[in-house]
Design an enzyme around this catalytic site. Structure first.
Site, mmCIF file in Angstrom:
data_model
loop_
_atom_site.group_PDB
_atom_site.id
_atom_site.type_symbol
_atom_site.label_atom_id
_atom_site.label_comp_id
_atom_site.label_asym_id
_atom_site.label_seq_id
_atom_site.Cartn_x
_atom_site.Cartn_y
_atom_site.Cartn_z
ATOM 1 N N TYR A 131 33.953 15.042 83.049
ATOM 2 C CA TYR A 131 33.304 15.026 84.363
ATOM 3 C C TYR A 131 32.402 13.784 84.422
ATOM 4 O O TYR A 131 31.220 13.858 84.736
ATOM 5 C CB TYR A 131 32.509 16.317 84.615
ATOM 6 C CG TYR A 131 33.302 17.572 84.326
ATOM 7 C CD1 TYR A 131 34.169 18.107 85.265
ATOM 8 C CD2 TYR A 131 33.194 18.220 83.091
ATOM 9 C CE1 TYR A 131 34.912 19.253 84.980
ATOM 10 C CE2 TYR A 131 33.926 19.365 82.810
ATOM 11 C CZ TYR A 131 34.777 19.874 83.754
ATOM 12 O OH TYR A 131 35.503 20.999 83.479
ATOM 13 N N CYS B 169 23.353 21.222 86.090
ATOM 14 C CA CYS B 169 22.424 21.319 87.222
ATOM 15 C C CYS B 169 22.372 22.746 87.767
ATOM 16 O O CYS B 169 21.672 23.010 88.733
ATOM 17 C CB CYS B 169 22.836 20.337 88.321
ATOM 18 S SG CYS B 169 24.456 20.687 89.028
ATOM 19 N N GLU C 290 37.444 11.969 84.954
ATOM 20 C CA GLU C 290 36.809 12.281 86.235
ATOM 21 C C GLU C 290 37.894 12.463 87.282
ATOM 22 O O GLU C 290 38.860 11.697 87.322
ATOM 23 C CB GLU C 290 35.864 11.141 86.628
ATOM 24 C CG GLU C 290 35.337 11.195 88.042
ATOM 25 C CD GLU C 290 34.531 12.455 88.352
ATOM 26 O OE1 GLU C 290 34.761 13.038 89.425
ATOM 27 O OE2 GLU C 290 33.693 12.851 87.531
ATOM 28 N N ASP D 6 29.256 17.309 81.665
ATOM 29 C CA ASP D 6 28.358 17.268 82.821
ATOM 30 C C ASP D 6 29.160 17.729 84.033
ATOM 31 O O ASP D 6 29.485 16.940 84.920
ATOM 32 C CB ASP D 6 27.807 15.856 83.008
ATOM 33 C CG ASP D 6 26.731 15.791 84.074
ATOM 34 O OD1 ASP D 6 26.261 16.862 84.537
ATOM 35 O OD2 ASP D 6 26.353 14.672 84.463
ATOM 36 N N GLN E 40 23.124 10.239 90.252
ATOM 37 C CA GLN E 40 21.835 10.909 90.389
ATOM 38 C C GLN E 40 20.992 10.178 91.436
ATOM 39 O O GLN E 40 20.864 8.956 91.391
ATOM 40 C CB GLN E 40 21.100 10.925 89.038
ATOM 41 C CG GLN E 40 21.809 11.682 87.957
ATOM 42 C CD GLN E 40 21.784 13.186 88.173
ATOM 43 O OE1 GLN E 40 21.078 13.723 89.010
ATOM 44 N NE2 GLN E 40 22.598 13.883 87.398
#
Length: 192
Positions: free
Chosen positions: A56, A149, A77, A122, A25
Site C-alpha cells: 500500500y 489510521c 500500490e 500502511d 499525508q
C-alpha cells in the site's frame, strides 16, 4: 485546469511530486514525525541488508524515506498514477534500490518470488484484505511494521497477525491532526 499536474513537497530532506490521484499525508510536519518513527523502528530491527516489502505504498514516501535501511524495497500500490509518481520520486532523489508495482496488494503480493525480512504495511482505512493477509503471513517475514489510521481495523488485523505467530514489540501513536480524535499508529511486530 492548467499548470503543473503535481505539487512538490519535501520530507526528511527528500523531494516528492504529488499528483491529484496520489495519497499523501496532508500534515507534512506530522508526516516527518511518522516517517522518522518508522525509520527508528526499522533501524532497531537490525542491519540494512534486508529486503523490505512496502505494501500500500502510495507515492512511495515511506519506502523512499527508509530506503537507506534496506538492500531492496519492493512497493505495491493499486493507484497507477501514484506508482508513476513513486517512480519519478525515486529518480528525483537518486534512489536505486526501490521498485514499485501497480496493482492490488491482494493479487500482486503473491506474484513476488522474493522473501522479505521486513514487511511495511500502511493499508487504507478498511485494513488488509483477507487474501492479502494470507499472502503476507505466508512470507514468514521476521518483522512487520504496521502503520494504521484506523484503530478498529488495526486491532482486527493485529489479532490475525498474533494468531500467525507475530508478537507486538512496541506501539507508538503519532498525532497527525491535533485537536481531533485521529491518530496514526505505528506497531512493530516480530515473528516469535
Amino acid at each position: 485546469l492548467y499548470g503543473r499536474e503535481y505539487i512538490k513537497e519535501e520530507i526528511l530532506g527528500l523531494q516528492f511530486n504529488i499528483s491529484q490521484f496520489s495519497f499523501f499525508q496532508t500534515n507534512t510536519h506530522g508526516a516527518e514525525v511518522l516517517y522518522s518513527t518508522a525509520r527508528e523502528f526499522i533501524g532497531s530491527l537490525g542491519s540494512g541488508e534486508k529486503t523490505i516489502f512496502d505494501l500500500y505504498s502510495g507515492t512511495g514516501t515511506i519506502g523512499i524515506t527508509v530506503s537507506d535501511k534496506a538492500n531492496k524495497i519492493v512497493g505495491i500500490e493499486i493507484i497507477e498514477e501514484a506508482v508513476e509518481a513513486a517512480k519519478e520520486n525515486i529518480k528525483k532523489n537518486n534512489i536505486t534500490n526501490c521498485e514499485f508495482i501497480a496493482g492490488d496488494v491482494a493479487t500482486e503480493v503473491s506474484k513476488i518470488s522474493e522473501n522479505p525480512e521486513l514487511i511495511l504495511l500502511d493499508p487504507p482505512r478498511a485494513g488488509i484484505h483477507p487474501k492479502a493477509m494470507g499472502d503476507i503471513i505466508s512470507f514468514n517475514s521476521k518483522e512487520i511494521l504496521y502503520i494504521s489510521c484506523n484503530p478498529k481495523a488495526l486491532m482486527n488485523d493485529l489479532k490475525v497477525l498474533k494468531s500467525a505467530g507475530y508478537e507486538i514489540q512496541e506501539v507508538i501513536g503519532v498525532d497527525m491532526f491535533p485537536n481531533s480524535p485521529h491518530v496514526e499508529t505505528c506497531v512493530q511486530l516480530v515473528k516469535k
